[in-house]
Design a protein around this motif. Structure first.
Motif, PDB file in Angstrom:
ATOM      1  N   THR A   1      49.716  55.370  41.609  1.00 21.48           N
ATOM      2  CA  THR A   1      48.368  55.863  41.845  1.00 21.48           C
ATOM      3  C   THR A   1      47.458  54.742  42.335  1.00 21.48           C
ATOM      4  O   THR A   1      47.792  53.556  42.242  1.00 21.48           O
ATOM      5  N   THR A   2      46.296  55.143  42.819  1.00 20.07           N
ATOM      6  CA  THR A   2      45.286  54.164  43.223  1.00 20.07           C
ATOM      7  C   THR A   2      44.851  53.321  42.024  1.00 20.07           C
ATOM      8  O   THR A   2      44.588  52.120  42.162  1.00 20.07           O
ATOM      9  N   GLU A   3      44.771  53.931  40.861  1.00 21.46           N
ATOM     10  CA  GLU A   3      44.453  53.184  39.647  1.00 21.46           C
ATOM     11  C   GLU A   3      45.478  52.081  39.410  1.00 21.46           C
ATOM     12  O   GLU A   3      45.136  50.954  39.014  1.00 21.46           O
ATOM     13  N   ASP A   4      46.742  52.394  39.651  1.00 23.77           N
ATOM     14  CA  ASP A   4      47.802  51.408  39.439  1.00 23.77           C
ATOM     15  C   ASP A   4      47.688  50.253  40.435  1.00 23.77           C
ATOM     16  O   ASP A   4      47.950  49.094  40.090  1.00 23.77           O
ATOM     17  N   ILE A   5      47.310  50.571  41.668  1.00 21.22           N
ATOM     18  CA  ILE A   5      47.069  49.518  42.660  1.00 21.22           C
ATOM     19  C   ILE A   5      45.961  48.596  42.178  1.00 21.22           C
ATOM     20  O   ILE A   5      46.059  47.366  42.259  1.00 21.22           O
TER      21      ILE A   5
END
Length: 488
Positions: free
Chosen positions: A211-215
């Protein structure tokens, strides 16, 4: 948004809300399509959003942004004493080497592989898919090493695959399995998937879905020089080494692809650095501003997005904290973030055409999408679309994943209808919409929201014939296709 992050207003962290609003509006006015973003400053999220059906908590294909995660795995292996960056690559693969080992191949070290300075004259990846025995490791070693390692930069996704193969060789684990307890679990990254090679090795240089959060978490870990929640996850010395310039890749002062290359990270203008992936996947770390920007998108011009960051965000990250409140701009930004969405195409949601082609199957001429036939069913509130793909061949693989056999999904009439992804079966998430433009033409739009790709099928029906023009927003190859179909 993940509880791993603190949240703050932009003004509390020295950033005007209007600057973020200007960035969003400039992005929307450009031909480049952003999908989601998270902006962090001083350890707090100050803005995040996604243009529905995209969202920061939905997985998205990373393409080459996967490389920065692979580099981190090498950092862990170095820390654990499994290898050093000065080791020669061939020493780890004695059974996969060509009969004659050139001096340049013999000299290739792991640091050369990390910094895209292997000495190859071309990206080795293309040779992987041409090899009949599907042995990617042997394919890598068979490509001539034309230059002395360390003297010639070539962006080489095949080299990153070798880093993944090295981790598996040393640990007996797939790259993702090796990273899970060391990186993913400490950072709270869940549900990550990684494509594998025919040899069962994670592809390394591409194929990771998070996810973008993980990035943003990866970027924040590097910004914090390897620390996370008070623990040193990666050594500070590795963070410094990985983010420093090791390869000279150009001299264009206006290009963020000519500022040097580290260990699977690009150097940027303004003393920033980043991991990035095709069609606009970014993890931008700005140490001087103590900021991280994570972006997913589907763009053709990646430099244009970077230019928006440098024009609207970076110069407005001030040392003054907090800034005076700007309630009007703050309210506008909150409203904007809450309303981000891509509207479905407009047109007629009822037409005699729908009755005429209802349940009619069309056999299609040979095409590079691997699409053999399609059928539209208008009996319910939505249109049920059935597409039959080749069992083998491209079948959209160049763009996002295998689609083989029969695929069925619903397309909303004048609205989006979603099909959730089934990543274990490599089925991407789809938001589909269909409208009629007139009594002969319908428009089917597919947003493959776990990827950068948007497909628009303009279908014109004349008698028993179908003429279909297909347009895709971004691709490594062709972006337009013309397909003829016949009613069967």
């Amino acid at each position: 948004m993940s509880s791993s992050f603190l949240h703050s207003t932009p003004e509390q962290q020295g950033v005007p809300s209007k600057a973020i609003l200007d960035f969003i509006e400039a992005a929307e006015a450009s031909p480049n399509e952003l999908h989601s973003f998270i902006l962090m400053r001083h350890g707090s999220v100050i803005a995040s959003g996604g243009w529905s059906p995209y969202a920061p908590d939905r997985p998205h294909m990373l393409f080459s942004l996967s490389k920065s995660f692979t580099s981190s795995a090498i950092g862990f292996a170095v820390t654990e004493g499994l290898l050093t960056v000065e080791d020669h690559l061939i020493d780890y693969f004695p059974d996969d080497l060509p009969a004659t080992i050139s001096d340049n191949l013999r000299e290739m070290r792991i640091r050369h592989v990390l910094s895209m300075n292997t000495g190859h004259d071309v990206d080795t990846t293309g040779f992987f898919f041409e090899r009949s025995d599907e042995d990617w490791i042997k394919a890598f070693f068979d490509v001539p090493v034309v230059h002395q390692p360390g003297t010639h930069f070539v962006y080489n996704t095949g080299a990153t695959y070798m880093l993944s193969a090295l981790i598996q060789k040393l640990t007996g684990q797939r790259l993702l399995d090796y990273l899970t307890p060391r990186l993913m679990q400490p950072l709270g990254i869940e549900g990550a998937t990684w494509e594998v090679s025919p040899q069962g090795i994670d592809t390394g240089g591409f194929g990771l879905n998070v996810t973008t959060e993980d990035i943003a978490k990866l970027g924040q870990l590097y910004l914090q020089r390897g620390q996370w929640n008070g623990q040193q996850i990666l050594p500070e010395v590795w963070i410094e080494e990985a983010s420093s310039k090791h390869s000279d890749n150009g001299d264009d002062p206006l290009s963020d692809w000519a500022q040097g290359y580290g260990y699977q990270f690009w150097r940027c203008r303004h003393n920033a650095y980043r991991g990035d992936g095709a069609f606009g996947q970014y993890c931008i770390v700005m140490p001087e501003q103590d900021a991280v920007l994570a972006i997913t998108s589907g763009v053709r011009d990646m430099q244009a997005v970077m230019n928006l960051v440098w024009a609207h965000l970076l110069p407005n990250m001030t040392d003054e904290m907090p800034l005076s409140p700007d309630s009007a701009a703050s309210d506008q930004l909150r409203a904007k973030l809450a309303s981000l969405a891509y509207a479905p195409p407009q047109g007629m949601t009822a037409s005699p055409l729908m009755d005429r082609i209802n349940h009619q199957a069309y056999t299609l001429s040979e095409n590079d999408l691997g699409l053999q036939s399609l059928c539209f069913d208008f009996d319910g509130p939505d249109c049920v679309v059935t597409m039959d793909f080749l069992s083998e061949g491209k079948s959209f693989r160049e763009h996002f994943s295998y689609w083989s056999g029969v695929q069925t999904f619903s397309a909303g009439l004048g609205k989006w209808v979603e099909r959730a992804p089934a990543l274990e079966d490599e089925e991407p998430g789809i938001a589909a919409s269909l409208v009629c433009l007139d009594d002969q033409c319908l428009l089917l739009t597919l947003r493959i929201f776990t990827t950068p790709f948007v497909y628009v099928f303009a279908c014109t029906f004349t008698g028993e014939q179908l003429h279909m023009d297909v347009d895709v927003n971004a691709a490594f190859g062709e972006t337009t296709f013309s397909i003829i179909g016949q009613q069967t």
